[in-house]
Design a protein around this motif. Structure first.
Motif, PDB file in Angstrom:
ATOM      1  N   MET A 151     -36.427  54.921 -13.166  1.00  0.00           N
ATOM      2  CA  MET A 151     -37.306  53.746 -13.287  1.00  0.00           C
ATOM      3  C   MET A 151     -36.733  52.583 -12.491  1.00  0.00           C
ATOM      4  SD  MET A 151     -38.820  53.806 -17.178  1.00  0.00           S
ATOM      5  CE  MET A 151     -37.281  53.379 -17.935  1.00  0.00           C
ATOM      6  N   ALA A 152     -35.422  52.366 -12.588  1.00  0.00           N
ATOM      7  CA  ALA A 152     -34.786  51.275 -11.853  1.00  0.00           C
ATOM      8  C   ALA A 152     -34.901  51.508 -10.345  1.00  0.00           C
ATOM      9  CB  ALA A 152     -33.321  51.145 -12.270  1.00  0.00           C
ATOM     10  N   LEU A 153     -34.705  52.745  -9.901  1.00  0.00           N
ATOM     11  CA  LEU A 153     -34.828  53.066  -8.482  1.00  0.00           C
ATOM     12  C   LEU A 153     -36.232  52.760  -7.980  1.00  0.00           C
ATOM     13  CD1 LEU A 153     -33.505  54.277  -5.938  1.00  0.00           C
ATOM     14  CD2 LEU A 153     -34.280  56.514  -6.733  1.00  0.00           C
ATOM     15  N   THR A 154     -37.229  53.107  -8.761  1.00  0.00           N
ATOM     16  CA  THR A 154     -38.615  52.822  -8.386  1.00  0.00           C
ATOM     17  C   THR A 154     -38.841  51.320  -8.239  1.00  0.00           C
ATOM     18  OG1 THR A 154     -39.400  54.826  -9.480  1.00  0.00           O
ATOM     19  CG2 THR A 154     -41.023  53.093  -9.088  1.00  0.00           C
ATOM     20  N   GLN A 155     -38.371  50.543  -9.207  1.00  0.00           N
ATOM     21  CA  GLN A 155     -38.533  49.089  -9.155  1.00  0.00           C
ATOM     22  C   GLN A 155     -37.800  48.501  -7.952  1.00  0.00           C
ATOM     23  OE1 GLN A 155     -41.206  48.965 -11.514  1.00  0.00           O
ATOM     24  NE2 GLN A 155     -40.407  46.892 -11.453  1.00  0.00           N
ATOM     25  N   LEU A 156     -36.584  48.968  -7.696  1.00  0.00           N
ATOM     26  CA  LEU A 156     -35.803  48.438  -6.574  1.00  0.00           C
ATOM     27  C   LEU A 156     -36.433  48.789  -5.234  1.00  0.00           C
ATOM     28  CD1 LEU A 156     -32.244  49.180  -7.946  1.00  0.00           C
ATOM     29  CD2 LEU A 156     -33.252  46.915  -7.629  1.00  0.00           C
ATOM     30  N   ARG A 157     -37.029  49.957  -5.136  1.00  0.00           N
ATOM     31  CA  ARG A 157     -37.694  50.348  -3.886  1.00  0.00           C
ATOM     32  C   ARG A 157     -38.950  49.525  -3.641  1.00  0.00           C
ATOM     33  NH1 ARG A 157     -37.231  56.947  -3.718  1.00  0.00           N
ATOM     34  NH2 ARG A 157     -35.160  57.007  -2.773  1.00  0.00           N
ATOM     35  N   GLN A 158     -39.645  49.152  -4.704  1.00  0.00           N
ATOM     36  CA  GLN A 158     -40.882  48.387  -4.567  1.00  0.00           C
ATOM     37  C   GLN A 158     -40.617  46.930  -4.208  1.00  0.00           C
ATOM     38  OE1 GLN A 158     -43.026  49.011  -8.205  1.00  0.00           O
ATOM     39  NE2 GLN A 158     -43.743  51.027  -7.593  1.00  0.00           N
ATOM     40  N   GLU A 159     -39.449  46.426  -4.508  1.00  0.00           N
ATOM     41  CA  GLU A 159     -39.102  45.035  -4.225  1.00  0.00           C
ATOM     42  C   GLU A 159     -38.774  44.914  -2.743  1.00  0.00           C
ATOM     43  OE1 GLU A 159     -38.006  41.573  -3.494  1.00  0.00           O
ATOM     44  OE2 GLU A 159     -36.258  42.864  -3.357  1.00  0.00           O
ATOM     45  N   THR A 160     -39.525  44.085  -2.022  1.00  0.00           N
ATOM     46  CA  THR A 160     -39.375  44.026  -0.568  1.00  0.00           C
ATOM     47  C   THR A 160     -38.990  42.647  -0.043  1.00  0.00           C
ATOM     48  OG1 THR A 160     -41.750  43.639  -0.331  1.00  0.00           O
ATOM     49  CG2 THR A 160     -40.987  45.937  -0.188  1.00  0.00           C
TER      50      THR A 160
ATOM     51  N   LYS B 284     -36.082  41.099  -0.207  1.00  0.00           N
ATOM     52  CA  LYS B 284     -34.710  41.102   0.318  1.00  0.00           C
ATOM     53  C   LYS B 284     -34.484  42.356   1.149  1.00  0.00           C
ATOM     54  CE  LYS B 284     -33.364  37.469  -1.988  1.00  0.00           C
ATOM     55  NZ  LYS B 284     -33.347  36.200  -1.318  1.00  0.00           N
ATOM     56  N   LYS B 285     -33.848  42.192   2.288  1.00  0.00           N
ATOM     57  CA  LYS B 285     -33.523  43.330   3.144  1.00  0.00           C
ATOM     58  C   LYS B 285     -32.143  43.846   2.764  1.00  0.00           C
ATOM     59  CE  LYS B 285     -36.664  42.911   6.710  1.00  0.00           C
ATOM     60  NZ  LYS B 285     -37.304  43.953   7.421  1.00  0.00           N
ATOM     61  N   LEU B 286     -32.076  44.537   1.633  1.00  0.00           N
ATOM     62  CA  LEU B 286     -30.835  45.099   1.123  1.00  0.00           C
ATOM     63  C   LEU B 286     -31.074  46.561   0.777  1.00  0.00           C
ATOM     64  CD1 LEU B 286     -29.909  42.262  -1.410  1.00  0.00           C
ATOM     65  CD2 LEU B 286     -28.770  42.710   0.747  1.00  0.00           C
ATOM     66  N   GLY B 287     -29.995  47.321   0.697  1.00  0.00           N
ATOM     67  CA  GLY B 287     -30.095  48.684   0.218  1.00  0.00           C
ATOM     68  C   GLY B 287     -30.228  48.686  -1.305  1.00  0.00           C
ATOM     69  N   ILE B 288     -30.396  49.850  -1.873  1.00  0.00           N
ATOM     70  CA  ILE B 288     -30.566  49.977  -3.323  1.00  0.00           C
ATOM     71  C   ILE B 288     -29.348  49.408  -4.053  1.00  0.00           C
ATOM     72  CG2 ILE B 288     -30.804  51.624  -5.229  1.00  0.00           C
ATOM     73  CD1 ILE B 288     -33.342  51.230  -3.508  1.00  0.00           C
ATOM     74  N   GLN B 289     -28.170  49.755  -3.600  1.00  0.00           N
ATOM     75  CA  GLN B 289     -26.952  49.269  -4.263  1.00  0.00           C
ATOM     76  C   GLN B 289     -26.850  47.745  -4.160  1.00  0.00           C
ATOM     77  OE1 GLN B 289     -23.321  50.958  -2.701  1.00  0.00           O
ATOM     78  NE2 GLN B 289     -22.484  51.138  -4.754  1.00  0.00           N
ATOM     79  N   GLY B 290     -27.192  47.185  -3.015  1.00  0.00           N
ATOM     80  CA  GLY B 290     -27.162  45.740  -2.844  1.00  0.00           C
ATOM     81  C   GLY B 290     -28.179  45.031  -3.725  1.00  0.00           C
ATOM     82  N   LYS B 291     -29.370  45.596  -3.822  1.00  0.00           N
ATOM     83  CA  LYS B 291     -30.402  45.015  -4.692  1.00  0.00           C
ATOM     84  C   LYS B 291     -29.976  45.074  -6.152  1.00  0.00           C
ATOM     85  CE  LYS B 291     -34.427  45.989  -1.800  1.00  0.00           C
ATOM     86  NZ  LYS B 291     -35.712  46.704  -1.735  1.00  0.00           N
TER      87      LYS B 291
END
Length: 114
Positions: free
Chosen positions: A76-85, A87-94
């Motif tokens: 669920m967290a991965l899905t939310q982080l991928r949808q957030e656009t 910031k130009k960061l990777g998943i770990q950075g977000k």
């Protein structure tokens, strides 16, 4: 069997991979190649992201329902982080940014617009 060859800096390397399938022997190579590629697409898009972004392979939680619960929360967290656009960061950075900045966490969770 799938034989992969690649050339890096003038050096040619070859790797053989073997797969087990329930498809009939008469299945064409094109269909089999598509099945192999789709398998690796899941590995590369989901499992790799979970391991790098959430260090899932290093998790030592093993008791009762905890592993399944954590896996669900991570997805669920991965899905939310991928949808957030924004910031130009990777998943770990977000992930880190959301931990440091409550306003950004609200953006990731879409709480700010509710």
């Amino acid at each position: 069997m799938v034989r992969r060859q690649r050339q890096v800096a003038g050096c040619l390397s070859s790797e053989d991979s073997y797969y087990i399938s329930s498809l009939p022997l008469s299945t064409g190579a094109e269909v089999l190649a598509k099945a192999v590629r789709s398998h690796w697409a899941v590995e590369n898009e989901l499992h790799w992201s979970l391991d790098v972004g959430f260090r899932e392979d290093a998790c030592q939680v093993r008791k009762d329902y905890a592993p399944a619960n954590l896996a669900c929360i991570r997805r669920m967290a991965l899905t939310q982080l991928r949808q957030e656009t924004t910031k130009k960061l990777g998943i770990q950075g977000k992930r880190r940014r959301a931990g440091w900045d409550h306003a950004y966490m609200e953006t990731v969770l879409k709480m700010g617009s509710i």
